[in-house]
Write an enzyme that holds these catalytic residues in place. Structure first.
Site, PDB file in Angstrom:
ATOM      1  N   PHE A 119       0.866  -1.169   0.000  1.00 17.48           N
ATOM      2  CA  PHE A 119       0.000   0.000   0.000  1.00 17.48           C
ATOM      3  C   PHE A 119       0.906   1.223   0.000  1.00 17.48           C
ATOM      4  O   PHE A 119       2.041   1.145   0.462  1.00 17.48           O
ATOM      5  CB  PHE A 119      -0.826  -0.020   1.299  1.00 17.48           C
ATOM      6  CG  PHE A 119      -2.291   0.185   1.104  1.00 17.48           C
ATOM      7  CD1 PHE A 119      -3.110  -0.864   0.757  1.00 17.48           C
ATOM      8  CD2 PHE A 119      -2.858   1.441   1.294  1.00 17.48           C
ATOM      9  CE1 PHE A 119      -4.476  -0.681   0.601  1.00 17.48           C
ATOM     10  CE2 PHE A 119      -4.211   1.633   1.143  1.00 17.48           C
ATOM     11  CZ  PHE A 119      -5.022   0.571   0.794  1.00 17.48           C
ATOM     12  N   GLN A 240      -8.706  14.680   5.462  1.00 21.17           N
ATOM     13  CA  GLN A 240      -8.238  14.100   4.195  1.00 21.17           C
ATOM     14  C   GLN A 240      -9.284  14.244   3.089  1.00 21.17           C
ATOM     15  O   GLN A 240     -10.437  13.888   3.301  1.00 21.17           O
ATOM     16  CB  GLN A 240      -7.988  12.610   4.407  1.00 21.17           C
ATOM     17  CG  GLN A 240      -6.611  12.166   4.054  1.00 21.17           C
ATOM     18  CD  GLN A 240      -6.340  10.743   4.494  1.00 21.17           C
ATOM     19  OE1 GLN A 240      -7.240   9.907   4.586  1.00 21.17           O
ATOM     20  NE2 GLN A 240      -5.086  10.466   4.765  1.00 21.17           N
ATOM     21  N   HIS A 242     -10.043  13.457  -1.169  1.00 23.64           N
ATOM     22  CA  HIS A 242      -9.625  12.812  -2.423  1.00 23.64           C
ATOM     23  C   HIS A 242     -10.056  13.716  -3.578  1.00 23.64           C
ATOM     24  O   HIS A 242     -11.180  14.237  -3.558  1.00 23.64           O
ATOM     25  CB  HIS A 242     -10.306  11.455  -2.587  1.00 23.64           C
ATOM     26  CG  HIS A 242      -9.662  10.380  -1.779  1.00 23.64           C
ATOM     27  ND1 HIS A 242      -8.653   9.594  -2.278  1.00 23.64           N
ATOM     28  CD2 HIS A 242      -9.858   9.987  -0.506  1.00 23.64           C
ATOM     29  CE1 HIS A 242      -8.260   8.750  -1.336  1.00 23.64           C
ATOM     30  NE2 HIS A 242      -8.969   8.966  -0.261  1.00 23.64           N
ATOM     31  N   LEU A 252     -16.378   8.015  -4.102  1.00 24.15           N
ATOM     32  CA  LEU A 252     -14.975   8.071  -4.491  1.00 24.15           C
ATOM     33  C   LEU A 252     -14.729   7.288  -5.777  1.00 24.15           C
ATOM     34  O   LEU A 252     -15.147   6.140  -5.893  1.00 24.15           O
ATOM     35  CB  LEU A 252     -14.152   7.456  -3.345  1.00 24.15           C
ATOM     36  CG  LEU A 252     -12.652   7.543  -3.445  1.00 24.15           C
ATOM     37  CD1 LEU A 252     -12.209   8.992  -3.386  1.00 24.15           C
ATOM     38  CD2 LEU A 252     -12.032   6.763  -2.295  1.00 24.15           C
ATOM     39  N   GLU A 255      -7.947   6.461  -7.555  1.00 19.07           N
ATOM     40  CA  GLU A 255      -6.901   7.115  -8.334  1.00 19.07           C
ATOM     41  C   GLU A 255      -6.600   6.300  -9.595  1.00 19.07           C
ATOM     42  O   GLU A 255      -6.045   6.825 -10.547  1.00 19.07           O
ATOM     43  CB  GLU A 255      -5.632   7.271  -7.492  1.00 19.07           C
ATOM     44  CG  GLU A 255      -5.991   7.474  -6.055  1.00 19.07           C
ATOM     45  CD  GLU A 255      -5.362   8.640  -5.333  1.00 19.07           C
ATOM     46  OE1 GLU A 255      -4.472   8.392  -4.559  1.00 19.07           O
ATOM     47  OE2 GLU A 255      -5.785   9.792  -5.534  1.00 19.07           O
ATOM     48  N   ARG A 286      -2.374  14.477  -4.566  1.00 19.18           N
ATOM     49  CA  ARG A 286      -3.797  14.706  -4.307  1.00 19.18           C
ATOM     50  C   ARG A 286      -4.146  16.156  -4.053  1.00 19.18           C
ATOM     51  O   ARG A 286      -5.127  16.665  -4.577  1.00 19.18           O
ATOM     52  CB  ARG A 286      -4.216  13.916  -3.065  1.00 19.18           C
ATOM     53  CG  ARG A 286      -4.500  12.476  -3.330  1.00 19.18           C
ATOM     54  CD  ARG A 286      -4.955  11.868  -2.033  1.00 19.18           C
ATOM     55  NE  ARG A 286      -4.984  10.416  -2.148  1.00 19.18           N
ATOM     56  CZ  ARG A 286      -5.182   9.601  -1.138  1.00 19.18           C
ATOM     57  NH1 ARG A 286      -5.329  10.105   0.090  1.00 19.18           N
ATOM     58  NH2 ARG A 286      -5.218   8.313  -1.312  1.00 19.18           N
ATOM     59  N   HIS A 353     -12.979  12.822   3.123  1.00 16.08           N
ATOM     60  CA  HIS A 353     -12.935  11.388   3.407  1.00 16.08           C
ATOM     61  C   HIS A 353     -12.742  11.046   4.880  1.00 16.08           C
ATOM     62  O   HIS A 353     -13.469  10.230   5.424  1.00 16.08           O
ATOM     63  CB  HIS A 353     -11.822  10.767   2.573  1.00 16.08           C
ATOM     64  CG  HIS A 353     -11.730   9.284   2.673  1.00 16.08           C
ATOM     65  ND1 HIS A 353     -12.796   8.466   2.381  1.00 16.08           N
ATOM     66  CD2 HIS A 353     -10.714   8.468   3.039  1.00 16.08           C
ATOM     67  CE1 HIS A 353     -12.431   7.203   2.561  1.00 16.08           C
ATOM     68  NE2 HIS A 353     -11.181   7.185   2.974  1.00 16.08           N
ATOM     69  N   ARG A 399      -3.189  10.540   7.515  1.00 14.53           N
ATOM     70  CA  ARG A 399      -3.291   9.121   7.859  1.00 14.53           C
ATOM     71  C   ARG A 399      -2.833   8.248   6.699  1.00 14.53           C
ATOM     72  O   ARG A 399      -3.129   8.532   5.548  1.00 14.53           O
ATOM     73  CB  ARG A 399      -4.745   8.788   8.186  1.00 14.53           C
ATOM     74  CG  ARG A 399      -5.016   7.324   8.452  1.00 14.53           C
ATOM     75  CD  ARG A 399      -6.494   7.072   8.659  1.00 14.53           C
ATOM     76  NE  ARG A 399      -7.281   7.365   7.469  1.00 14.53           N
ATOM     77  CZ  ARG A 399      -7.462   6.522   6.452  1.00 14.53           C
ATOM     78  NH1 ARG A 399      -6.886   5.342   6.457  1.00 14.53           N
ATOM     79  NH2 ARG A 399      -8.202   6.870   5.416  1.00 14.53           N
TER      80      ARG A 399
END
Lengths: 588, 79
Positions: A119, A240, A242, A252, A255, A286, A353, A399
């Site tokens: 990730f 946060q 997006h 969402l 990406e 972002r 988010h 985060r």
């Protein structure tokens, strides 16, 4: 009016992953525990978490908790508290094995070990090669966790108050929290739940933004309850976003759609990211993409009748690529927009988010308020918080993916551990604080006034639009100052709202009114904190202060509702057993 | 709002935004037109867990109850 009273050892408000993990530990230790949830527990927002949960199990490539800790500190842009982060990363493997024992069906490697996927933001050896640290139960990790924990709670005899809405905490003159006033949504009847220890685990507050990815339940109820009880909220400016949410709906789009070659256009069909990021274009970071979308809309180049969004173009990729590589995106667009990306442009706007800030706690899950001396903390006796509503702080200014499911379970469990000790050390219930109860009843009674006034729906929409416009992805002094004025004005006008529906049974308009009050309090905390922080760090990105400023701002913001005052406390840079990670420029 | 309808509206509050949009939209725009005979099936459908319910509403999963099919179609049509 005489209100029914129930007594428990422990009260848990919220039944997502954090609340249920806590409830399970409490109940298994023989602590008489009530869990209050405004919706049926397995409909909590944890169910939507698909990604997974981080733990340095080293099942795929070498890994250890110290590398996980480094990544988390760096990801937090050095605003995370390193003692709490060390604790979380160290205990993570144990937490995952526990979940496995509770019945979470983690995906497996061929050899039968828990499969781990790589990730963003995960590294080996302190910033070296990519690590693979995220354990997942297919794409339903949150769902699996929530259902397993719920079943275990039922087996452990946790007492559930399903479809009960918590109004406010009860706090006595000595500052002890002694429970909460709740209402049963089905009957509209209030109920006092007295407890020796109370945990807030009410989740996030994405609903304060017009475009957001959160379930409608995420109205920050626990955070607002803390504020009204005189407890500050910490680091609320860190939210946060997006860049690619479906305009007006918030869903969402990953990406991946830009990774595959999709790009953004304005109303003139111009590929505008070429102007903002000539090299990376649509694959810029972002915050850069989010701000570019905001700017296009603000400067009149937005699409649609209201010019309030931009378009994502995918059609040039061709039907084959879209159907093979982006089937989920196509599905979402077809279902919620009745548009097919093979032929149609998709309306896009940045979507809110996750909130990094929340109710300040230490790593034991105890809520810590502002101490008497400047920069110090004071534990609020009897009150605990865990999960997205809390700010430990392990996420700091940003985060990492896979750390939120970890956070809720680690600190849900830690809080329960300390609640058990507290309940055993304080075996008697404290007296019911009549004064506090009267105040809370007053808040409820206010909604029984009849007459004319603005509607909850209109004010909620105004609040959400104001937050999106003045405290969203584009932040400077002037914009944020306007935001404070707008939100303050809405807070005033909420006082004039009257409910037309005065029925008792399932009066959802009353719940929505109470949620609006909560959202407005939290919005005020967010915009006030963002206005004051004159630097860019993690998710808080100021165009007028584009650099991180460690000399002045390596500190946590604390917002108090009374007088809308701000205080600050230092970041805890000293870990428990290892050396501190000093701030460095964050590059990936 | 009558109590029955209010109860169902609250049961449409789910853990995922997708479901909120589909179900709350349906309560606003589609529920009144749902034939009386299909309403019990709608209520049973709401008992389904969130992830599975999303799978059903997006057409990724086959419903095990035949009665769900027209209800799912009505929900999608009102979105």
């Amino acid at each position: 009016m005489s209100i029914n009273r129930r007594k428990f050892d422990a009260l848990v408000i919220g039944a997502g992953g954090g609340g249920l993990r806590a409830g399970l530990h409490l109940a298994r230790e023989g602590v008489h525990t009530a869990v209050v949830s405004k919706v049926f527990p397995t409909r909590s927002h944890t169910v939507a978490a698909q990604g997974g949960i981080n733990a340095a199990l080293a099942n795929m490539v070498p890994d250890n908790w110290h590398w996980h800790m480094f990544d988390t500190v760096k990801g937090s842009d050095y605003l995370g508290d390193q003692d709490a982060i060390e604790y979380m990363c160290k205990v993570a493997p144990k937490i995952v094995y526990e979940l496995e024992h509770f019945g979470v069906p983690f995906s497996r490697t061929e050899k039968g070990k828990i499969y781990q996927r790589p990730f963003g933001g995960q590294s080996q050896n302190f910033g070296g090669d990519q690590a693979a640290r995220t354990c997942a139960a297919a794409d339903r990790t949150g769902h699996a966790m929530l259902h397993s924990l719920y079943q275990q709670n039922i087996a452990a005899n946790t007492h559930f108050f399903d479809e009960y809405f918590a109004i406010d905490l009860l706090r006595d003159d000595d500052g002890h929290v002694t429970g909460a006033l709740v209402i049963e949504i089905e009957t509209g009847e209030p109920l006092v739940i007295e407890a020796k220890a109370t945990l807030l685990a009410t989740g996030g507050c994405g609903q304060m933004y017009k475009t957001n990815t959160n379930a409608h339940v995420n109205t920050g109820d626990g955070m607002a309850m803390a504020l009204r009880a005189g407890i500050p909220l910490q680091d609320m400016e860190f939210f946060q976003f997006h860049p690619t949410g479906i305009a007006g709906r918030g869903l969402l789009l990953t990406e991946g759609c830009r990774g595959e070659g999709g790009y953004l256009v304005n109303k003139d069909g111009e590929r505008f990211m070429e102007r903002y990021a000539p090299n990376a274009k649509d694959l810029a970071s972002r915050d850069v993409v989010s701000r570019a979308i905001y700017t296009e809309v603000k400067e009149g180049r937005g699409c649609g009748p209201d010019g309030d969004h931009v378009h994502l173009k995918l059609s040039h990729l061709g039907a084959d690529v879209i159907m093979k590589r982006l089937p989920g995106i196509r599905d979402t667009c077809m279902t919620f927009l009745h548009k097919d990306p093979i032929t149609d442009l998709i309306p896009i706007y940045p979507t809110a988010h996750y909130v990094m800030g929340g109710i300040p706690t230490n790593r034991a899950g105890e809520v810590v308020s502002v101490g008497k001396r400047k920069g110090t903390e004071a534990v609020v006796p009897g009150l605990y918080a865990a999960g997205e509503c809390a700010c430990v702080s392990v996420h700091g200014a940003n985060r990492l993916g896979g750390n939120s499911l970890l956070d809720i379970v680690v600190f849900g469990r830690a809080a329960a551990e300390n609640m058990i000790e507290y309940v055993r050390a304080n075996p008697a219930h404290r007296d019911l604080p009549e004064k506090s109860l009267e105040q809370v009843e007053g808040r409820l009674a206010r909604w029984e006034q009849t007459g004319e006034g603005p509607s909850v729906l209109d004010l909620r929409n105004e609040l959400k639009t104001a937050m999106e416009t003045y405290c969203g992805v584009y932040r400077d002094q002037e914009t944020l100052a306007t935001g404070i004025e707008k939100v303050a004005e809405i807070v005033e006008r909420i006082k004039d709202v009257r409910l037309k529906d005065q029925s008792k049974v399932y009066n959802t308009s009353r719940i929505e009114a109470l949620e609006l009050e909560n959202l407005a309090d939290i919005a005020m905390a967010t915009v006030t904190s963002a206005h004051a922080r004159q630097e860019s760090r993690g998710a808080h990105s100021r165009v007028d202060f584009p650099e991180r400023d460690d000399a002045n701002w390596m500190q946590h913001t604390l917002y108090l509702r009374e007088g809308r005052k701000l205080a600050y406390k230092p970041v805890r840079t000293q870990p428990l057993t290892v050396e501190s990670f000093p701030p460095k420029k964050r590059t990936y | 709002m009558d109590a029955e309808r209010a109860r169902l509206t609250w049961a449409c509050r789910r853990g995922m935004l997708e479901l909120d949009l589909l179900l709350e939209g349906f309560m606003e725009r589609g529920y009144d037109a749902l034939p009386e005979a299909q309403r019990p099936a709608f209520e049973r459908l709401l008992e389904t867990g969130d992830q599975q319910l999303l799978g059903l509403l997006l057409g990724h999963e086959e419903p095990d109850e035949k009665e769900f099919i027209p209800v799912i179609a009505a929900i999608r049509a009102s979105t």
